[in-house]
Design a protein around this motif. Structure first.
Motif, PDB file in Angstrom:
ATOM      1  N   LEU A  19      10.681  50.273 -39.278  1.00 40.32           N
ATOM      2  CA  LEU A  19       9.383  49.811 -39.761  1.00 40.32           C
ATOM      3  C   LEU A  19       9.484  49.257 -41.176  1.00 40.32           C
ATOM      4  N   GLU A  20      10.243  49.927 -42.032  1.00 36.29           N
ATOM      5  CA  GLU A  20      10.427  49.424 -43.399  1.00 36.29           C
ATOM      6  C   GLU A  20      11.137  48.072 -43.381  1.00 36.29           C
ATOM      7  N   PHE A  21      12.098  47.912 -42.493  1.00 40.86           N
ATOM      8  CA  PHE A  21      12.799  46.644 -42.357  1.00 40.86           C
ATOM      9  C   PHE A  21      11.834  45.547 -41.900  1.00 40.86           C
ATOM     10  N   TYR A  22      11.026  45.817 -40.876  1.00 35.95           N
ATOM     11  CA  TYR A  22      10.087  44.815 -40.384  1.00 35.95           C
ATOM     12  C   TYR A  22       9.050  44.467 -41.448  1.00 35.95           C
ATOM     13  N   ARG A  23       8.661  45.443 -42.245  1.00 35.76           N
ATOM     14  CA  ARG A  23       7.739  45.157 -43.354  1.00 35.76           C
ATOM     15  C   ARG A  23       8.403  44.236 -44.375  1.00 35.76           C
ATOM     16  N   SER A  24       9.700  44.443 -44.629  1.00 37.82           N
ATOM     17  CA  SER A  24      10.406  43.586 -45.588  1.00 37.82           C
ATOM     18  C   SER A  24      10.506  42.155 -45.082  1.00 37.82           C
ATOM     19  N   ALA A  93      11.169  30.120 -39.490  1.00 31.17           N
ATOM     20  CA  ALA A  93      12.595  30.087 -39.817  1.00 31.17           C
ATOM     21  C   ALA A  93      12.934  31.180 -40.825  1.00 31.17           C
ATOM     22  N   GLY A  94      12.038  31.415 -41.782  1.00 28.39           N
ATOM     23  CA  GLY A  94      12.244  32.481 -42.754  1.00 28.39           C
ATOM     24  C   GLY A  94      12.208  33.856 -42.114  1.00 28.39           C
ATOM     25  N   LEU A  95      11.276  34.058 -41.182  1.00 20.28           N
ATOM     26  CA  LEU A  95      11.196  35.328 -40.472  1.00 20.28           C
ATOM     27  C   LEU A  95      12.445  35.542 -39.634  1.00 20.28           C
ATOM     28  N   TRP A  96      12.870  34.495 -38.926  1.00 18.13           N
ATOM     29  CA  TRP A  96      14.066  34.569 -38.088  1.00 18.13           C
ATOM     30  C   TRP A  96      15.279  34.943 -38.936  1.00 18.13           C
ATOM     31  N   ALA A  97      15.420  34.314 -40.101  1.00 13.65           N
ATOM     32  CA  ALA A  97      16.547  34.609 -40.988  1.00 13.65           C
ATOM     33  C   ALA A  97      16.519  36.063 -41.445  1.00 13.65           C
ATOM     34  N   GLY A  98      15.335  36.571 -41.738  1.00 16.77           N
ATOM     35  CA  GLY A  98      15.221  37.969 -42.137  1.00 16.77           C
ATOM     36  C   GLY A  98      15.640  38.908 -41.035  1.00 16.77           C
ATOM     37  N   LEU A  99      15.187  38.644 -39.815  1.00 16.70           N
ATOM     38  CA  LEU A  99      15.545  39.485 -38.676  1.00 16.70           C
ATOM     39  C   LEU A  99      17.032  39.404 -38.364  1.00 16.70           C
ATOM     40  N   TYR A 118      12.675  27.003 -31.892  1.00 20.03           N
ATOM     41  CA  TYR A 118      12.844  28.218 -31.086  1.00 20.03           C
ATOM     42  C   TYR A 118      14.123  28.908 -31.544  1.00 20.03           C
ATOM     43  N   GLY A 119      14.124  30.223 -31.508  1.00 20.49           N
ATOM     44  CA  GLY A 119      15.333  30.988 -31.783  1.00 20.49           C
ATOM     45  C   GLY A 119      15.214  32.388 -31.226  1.00 20.49           C
ATOM     46  N   MET A 120      16.355  32.990 -30.935  1.00 23.04           N
ATOM     47  CA  MET A 120      16.384  34.364 -30.433  1.00 23.04           C
ATOM     48  C   MET A 120      17.437  35.130 -31.224  1.00 23.04           C
ATOM     49  N   VAL A 121      17.078  36.332 -31.659  1.00 23.02           N
ATOM     50  CA  VAL A 121      17.985  37.150 -32.456  1.00 23.02           C
ATOM     51  C   VAL A 121      17.803  38.620 -32.070  1.00 23.02           C
ATOM     52  N   ARG A 122      18.910  39.349 -31.988  1.00 19.52           N
ATOM     53  CA  ARG A 122      18.874  40.799 -31.773  1.00 19.52           C
ATOM     54  C   ARG A 122      19.090  41.432 -33.137  1.00 19.52           C
ATOM     55  N   ASP A 123      18.075  42.151 -33.630  1.00 20.58           N
ATOM     56  CA  ASP A 123      18.169  42.703 -34.981  1.00 20.58           C
ATOM     57  C   ASP A 123      19.116  43.900 -35.018  1.00 20.58           C
ATOM     58  N   ARG A 124      19.314  44.437 -36.197  1.00 20.50           N
ATOM     59  CA  ARG A 124      20.282  45.522 -36.381  1.00 20.50           C
ATOM     60  C   ARG A 124      19.876  46.811 -35.684  1.00 20.50           C
ATOM     61  N   GLY A 126      18.784  46.689 -32.470  1.00 20.77           N
ATOM     62  CA  GLY A 126      18.913  46.426 -31.052  1.00 20.77           C
ATOM     63  C   GLY A 126      17.692  45.796 -30.411  1.00 20.77           C
ATOM     64  N   ILE A 127      16.696  45.407 -31.201  1.00 25.21           N
ATOM     65  CA  ILE A 127      15.488  44.776 -30.674  1.00 25.21           C
ATOM     66  C   ILE A 127      15.706  43.268 -30.646  1.00 25.21           C
ATOM     67  N   THR A 128      15.420  42.636 -29.495  1.00 26.62           N
ATOM     68  CA  THR A 128      15.579  41.196 -29.361  1.00 26.62           C
ATOM     69  C   THR A 128      14.256  40.512 -29.650  1.00 26.62           C
ATOM     70  N   TRP A 129      14.258  39.598 -30.602  1.00 28.81           N
ATOM     71  CA  TRP A 129      13.084  38.854 -31.043  1.00 28.81           C
ATOM     72  C   TRP A 129      13.226  37.404 -30.612  1.00 28.81           C
ATOM     73  N   VAL A 130      12.138  36.828 -30.095  1.00 29.27           N
ATOM     74  CA  VAL A 130      12.063  35.423 -29.735  1.00 29.27           C
ATOM     75  C   VAL A 130      11.015  34.810 -30.647  1.00 29.27           C
ATOM     76  N   LEU A 131      11.389  33.811 -31.426  1.00 24.78           N
ATOM     77  CA  LEU A 131      10.461  33.140 -32.341  1.00 24.78           C
ATOM     78  C   LEU A 131      10.342  31.686 -31.921  1.00 24.78           C
ATOM     79  N   ASP A 132       9.105  31.197 -31.795  1.00 19.69           N
ATOM     80  CA  ASP A 132       8.924  29.789 -31.462  1.00 19.69           C
ATOM     81  C   ASP A 132       7.658  29.233 -32.074  1.00 19.69           C
ATOM     82  N   VAL A 133       7.672  27.909 -32.238  1.00 12.28           N
ATOM     83  CA  VAL A 133       6.546  27.194 -32.823  1.00 12.28           C
ATOM     84  C   VAL A 133       5.675  26.670 -31.681  1.00 12.28           C
ATOM     85  N   LEU A 134       4.398  27.004 -31.739  1.00 13.38           N
ATOM     86  CA  LEU A 134       3.455  26.532 -30.724  1.00 13.38           C
ATOM     87  C   LEU A 134       3.313  25.018 -30.799  1.00 13.38           C
ATOM     88  N   GLY A 135       3.121  24.417 -29.632  1.00 17.91           N
ATOM     89  CA  GLY A 135       2.800  22.989 -29.618  1.00 17.91           C
ATOM     90  C   GLY A 135       3.906  22.111 -29.375  1.00 17.91           C
TER      91      GLY A 135
END
Length: 135
Positions: A19-24, A93-99, A118-124, A126-135
């Motif tokens: 949670l602290e990581f996601y807040r950062s 892109a900034g959020l993706w880089a943080g994750l 669009y991008g997909m990343v598995r954070d430290r 083990g949670i897989t995040w999918v980030l994409d721009v609408l439209g």
């Protein structure tokens, strides 16, 4: 009527750190309640998270807890993805880089056939995040 979906992530002793990581990464407010605060008499679990949440002004929200020792738990392998959709490629892109810090890039963040970015990343954790721009 509105319906909002909030991912609830389950951990074994890592909920507060996650949670602290996601807040950062996303900003916002962190709220945590421990088993001890809820009256648990097990000293080994008193400091663990029975409920926690990060809520940011931009609408990001995630909840998490530490599964108690008496409950079976396994991190698993891709049991779900957490999707973060937005309208600005630069912000995402900034959020993706943080994750991605300490994590594993599954799909680099950039233009795709179905989204402006669009991008997909598995954070430290083990949670897989999918980030994409609408439209």
């Amino acid at each position: 009527m509105s319906v909002h979906v909030t991912p609830h992530l389950n951990f074994r002793g890592e909920a507060r750190e996650a949670l602290e990581f996601y807040r950062s990464v996303f900003g916002g407010e962190l709220a945590v309640t421990t088993y001890g605060e809820m009256g648990s008499t097990d000293p080994a679990e008193a400091g663990l998270v029975v409920w926690g949440q990060v809520a940011a002004p931009n609408g990001f929200r995630v909840m998490a807890y530490d599964a108690p020792a008496a409950r079976p738990w396994s991190r698993g392998e891709d049991p779900f993805f957490v999707s973060v959709r937005g309208t600005g490629a630069e912000e995402l892109a900034g959020l993706w880089a943080g994750l991605a810090e300490g994590g594993t890039v599954v799909q680099p963040f950039g233009p795709s056939a179905w989204a402006a970015a669009y991008g997909m990343v598995r954070d430290r954790f083990g949670i897989t995040w999918v980030l994409d721009v609408l439209g």
